[in-house]
Design a protein around this motif. Structure first.
Motif, short mmCIF file in Angstrom:
data_model
loop_
_atom_site.label_atom_id
_atom_site.label_comp_id
_atom_site.label_asym_id
_atom_site.label_seq_id
_atom_site.Cartn_x
_atom_site.Cartn_y
_atom_site.Cartn_z
N GLY A 12 -10.46 41.22 64.23
CA GLY A 12 -10.83 41.37 62.83
C GLY A 12 -12.11 42.13 62.61
N GLY A 13 -12.68 42.70 63.69
CA GLY A 13 -13.93 43.42 63.58
C GLY A 13 -13.75 44.87 63.17
N VAL A 14 -14.82 45.65 63.36
CA VAL A 14 -14.85 47.06 62.95
C VAL A 14 -15.31 47.92 64.12
CG1 VAL A 14 -15.99 48.78 61.49
CG2 VAL A 14 -15.25 46.60 60.51
N VAL A 15 -14.60 49.01 64.35
CA VAL A 15 -15.05 50.04 65.28
C VAL A 15 -15.38 51.29 64.47
CG1 VAL A 15 -14.45 51.57 67.19
CG2 VAL A 15 -13.68 49.18 67.21
N ILE A 16 -16.61 51.76 64.59
CA ILE A 16 -17.00 53.04 63.98
C ILE A 16 -16.87 54.09 65.07
CG2 ILE A 16 -18.85 54.35 62.88
CD1 ILE A 16 -19.99 51.69 61.86
N LEU A 17 -15.94 55.03 64.86
CA LEU A 17 -15.62 56.03 65.89
C LEU A 17 -16.16 57.39 65.50
CD1 LEU A 17 -13.99 56.63 68.52
CD2 LEU A 17 -12.07 57.23 67.01
N LEU A 18 -17.03 57.95 66.34
CA LEU A 18 -17.57 59.28 66.13
C LEU A 18 -16.73 60.25 66.94
CD1 LEU A 18 -19.94 57.32 65.43
CD2 LEU A 18 -21.49 59.10 66.21
N ALA A 19 -15.85 60.98 66.25
CA ALA A 19 -14.92 61.89 66.93
C ALA A 19 -14.66 63.08 66.02
CB ALA A 19 -13.62 61.16 67.25
N GLU A 20 -15.17 64.23 66.37
CA GLU A 20 -15.08 65.40 65.49
C GLU A 20 -13.63 65.79 65.21
OE1 GLU A 20 -17.27 69.69 65.42
OE2 GLU A 20 -15.95 69.31 67.12
N CYS A 21 -12.78 65.78 66.24
CA CYS A 21 -11.35 66.11 66.07
C CYS A 21 -11.16 67.47 65.39
CB CYS A 21 -10.62 65.02 65.31
SG CYS A 21 -10.61 63.42 66.15
N ARG A 22 -11.78 68.48 65.94
CA ARG A 22 -11.68 69.81 65.34
C ARG A 22 -10.25 70.36 65.39
NH1 ARG A 22 -15.34 73.40 69.41
NH2 ARG A 22 -16.81 71.72 68.93
N GLU A 23 -9.41 69.81 66.29
CA GLU A 23 -8.02 70.24 66.37
C GLU A 23 -7.06 69.17 65.83
OE1 GLU A 23 -6.96 71.79 70.19
OE2 GLU A 23 -8.51 73.34 70.13
N GLY A 24 -7.55 68.36 64.92
CA GLY A 24 -6.69 67.37 64.28
C GLY A 24 -6.22 66.29 65.23
N SER A 25 -4.95 65.96 65.15
CA SER A 25 -4.43 64.90 66.03
C SER A 25 -4.16 65.44 67.42
CB SER A 25 -3.14 64.32 65.46
OG SER A 25 -2.05 65.20 65.66
N GLY A 26 -3.83 66.73 67.53
CA GLY A 26 -3.48 67.31 68.82
C GLY A 26 -2.00 67.29 69.11
N SER A 27 -1.18 66.79 68.17
CA SER A 27 0.25 66.68 68.42
C SER A 27 1.04 66.67 67.12
CB SER A 27 0.56 65.41 69.21
OG SER A 27 1.94 65.11 69.19
N PRO A 28 1.93 67.65 66.92
CA PRO A 28 2.80 67.62 65.73
C PRO A 28 3.68 66.37 65.68
CG PRO A 28 2.83 69.79 66.75
CD PRO A 28 2.12 68.88 67.71
N VAL A 29 4.08 65.88 66.85
CA VAL A 29 4.92 64.67 66.88
C VAL A 29 4.11 63.46 66.43
CG1 VAL A 29 6.38 63.20 68.32
CG2 VAL A 29 6.34 65.67 68.70
N PHE A 30 2.85 63.39 66.82
CA PHE A 30 1.96 62.34 66.31
C PHE A 30 1.92 62.40 64.79
CE2 PHE A 30 -1.94 60.61 64.75
CZ PHE A 30 -2.33 59.60 65.62
N ASP A 31 1.72 63.61 64.26
CA ASP A 31 1.63 63.78 62.80
C ASP A 31 2.91 63.29 62.12
OD1 ASP A 31 -0.71 65.01 63.52
OD2 ASP A 31 -0.12 67.03 62.89
N GLU A 32 4.03 63.72 62.66
CA GLU A 32 5.32 63.34 62.07
C GLU A 32 5.52 61.83 62.12
OE1 GLU A 32 9.37 62.00 62.18
OE2 GLU A 32 8.17 62.22 64.00
N THR A 33 5.09 61.22 63.21
CA THR A 33 5.29 59.77 63.39
C THR A 33 4.51 58.97 62.35
OG1 THR A 33 5.65 60.06 65.77
CG2 THR A 33 5.09 57.84 65.00
N VAL A 34 3.22 59.28 62.18
CA VAL A 34 2.42 58.48 61.24
C VAL A 34 2.79 58.78 59.79
CG1 VAL A 34 0.50 58.18 62.86
CG2 VAL A 34 0.49 60.14 61.29
N LYS A 35 3.33 59.97 59.54
CA LYS A 35 3.76 60.30 58.18
C LYS A 35 5.09 59.63 57.84
CE LYS A 35 1.35 64.76 57.94
NZ LYS A 35 1.50 66.24 57.96
N THR A 36 5.88 59.34 58.86
CA THR A 36 7.20 58.77 58.65
C THR A 36 7.18 57.24 58.56
OG1 THR A 36 8.18 60.61 59.86
CG2 THR A 36 9.55 58.65 59.59
N HIS A 37 6.24 56.62 59.26
CA HIS A 37 6.21 55.16 59.35
C HIS A 37 4.96 54.63 58.64
CE1 HIS A 37 9.50 55.14 62.27
NE2 HIS A 37 8.94 56.23 62.77
#
Length: 421
Positions: free
Chosen positions: A308-333
């Protein structure tokens, strides 16, 4: 208030917290940084673990394929690659008989400029370099099938060489136990179908961080790599500042296990209790190039936070998720459970990473400070924040002004281990 400065992209982010609330700042063990690195690398080639010296495993005129890390995995390849080339030249193997094969796994191809940045300009001028593009079927040779049903398909450049040298770095891996060693071949220079079948074993509870023995991912990889075994291994261990702390050469199984033991001692960090809030950085570029790579830090950070806690994540992610399949998965579900169910029903590369990321969110909320669009961050079940001040304000609002905090300035490397009472 104590000021801290954490890696983010190619720079730093500063923030302040009440040091009385900090119950842990997790650093790797004080492992000495190696001096005279070049000398030690050459010494390792001539004094390997469970192997003849490299010079006794090659002969004049041999063709050599050297597997190297891609951009997402830091190994300081540019330091040891010219030494390897010169060493092989001294054994009568000219540059034209040597090629470098980048272990992309299922990652995107590297443009030429990235190849040069990995191995150095001198090496890039001297030898031919190739991407192992997992979906380029004509580049792979079918060698057989493991007892797990994995089709072993390895890049032809690795299969056809007289001598195969695997290089890379060793760190903890969230389901394969540890990186390095056999992973240069599988998944590094294996086909998409080979990697997909192997990685589907991550759903087994024995596929876990820091475990090799009994880990089906590892066992399957070892079986598969035995069909195209590296002649020699050169693995390095780095600290959070990308400095050399260990060099391991020789047999691709036993030298790697020696490196894993070293990594466990260097990167495993005991904590007395879990925190309300964990602040973790991936360590900057390229560790935070995308969500795909940042997940490793998430997996470590979640071991330090309470339910139930919080993680503050410092991650620039200049290339987004890195996977079109990842993108499709989270957008679908639209639920965490739906993503897990989809992976179990039809395991796909990219979808597996969506599961690896979102399963952690069953324990804690992840506040993401990145360059990712807010709407997509929310779609991927993160809480987007735009500054450390905003992140801390939201975290305190949820967990209380006196919340206990753990800091992880080397989040991709340090693995929290909760002390048993």
């Amino acid at each position: 208030m104590q000021k801290y400065s954490f890696h983010y992209g190619e720079g730093f982010l500063d923030f302040s917290v009440d040091e009385s609330q900090v119950i842990g700042e997790l650093h790797m063990a004080e492992t000495p940084v190696l001096d005279n690195v070049e000398e030690k690398i050459l010494a390792a080639l001539d004094n390997p673990i469970d192997s003849k010296p490299l010079k006794d495993l090659v002969k004049a005129g041999d063709t050599v394929c050297i597997i190297a890390n891609d951009t997402t995995r830091v190994a300081n390849t540019y330091v040891f690659m010219p030494l390897l080339l010169n060493y092989l030249n001294a054994q009568g193997i000219p540059d034209e008989n040597i090629k470098i094969l980048f272990a992309l796994g299922t990652h995107r191809d590297m443009p030429y400029e990235e190849m040069v940045s990995e191995v150095g300009e001198e090496v890039a001028r001297r030898v031919k370099m190739y991407n192992s593009s997992c979906k380029k079927s004509e580049d792979f040779v079918h060698l057989g099938e493991t007892s797990f049903g994995t089709p072993v398909e390895v890049n032809k450049h690795a299969v056809e060489a007289d001598v195969l040298i695997a290089t890379g770095s060793v760190v903890h891996h969230f389901f394969a136990g540890f990186g390095g060693g056999r992973k240069a071949v599988l998944p590094g220079v294996a086909s998409f179908d080979c990697v997909r079948k192997n990685h589907s074993l991550m759903l087994n509870p024995e596929a876990m961080i820091g475990q090799l023995e009994g880990n089906p991912i590892y066992d399957d990889q070892i079986e598969g790599v035995a069909m195209c075994p590296p002649t020699f291994l050169l693995n390095v261990v780095l600290n959070g500042e990308k400095e050399f702390t260990g060099i391991f050469a020789g047999n691709y199984i036993t030298a790697h296990k020696a490196a894993c033991d070293f990594v466990n001692k260097q990167n495993g960090v005991e904590i007395g209790e879990e925190a309300d809030i964990v602040i973790a950085t991936c360590g900057g570029f390229p560790k935070d190039i995308n969500i795909y790579q940042s997940q490793k830090t998430m997996d470590n950070a979640v071991k330090a936070v309470k339910q139930g806690g919080v993680v503050i994540l410092l991650a620039e992610c200049r290339e987004g998720s890195g996977s079109p399949v990842f993108d499709e998965t989270v957008k679908t579900h639209d639920t965490l459970q739906s993503i897990e169910d989809s992976v179990r029903a039809d395991f796909q590369i990219g979808r597996h990473k969506a599961y690896a990321v979102t399963r952690l969110m069953k324990k804690a909320d992840f506040y993401l400070l990145s360059k990712i669009d807010d709407e997509f961050a929310k779609t991927a079940f993160f809480t987007p924040v735009h500054s450390m001040e905003e992140a801390l304000e939201k975290a305190y609002a949820k967990m209380g002004k006196d919340a206990k905090i753990i800091l992880m300035p080397h989040g991709s490397y340090t693995v929290p281990i909760l002390k048993t009472k």
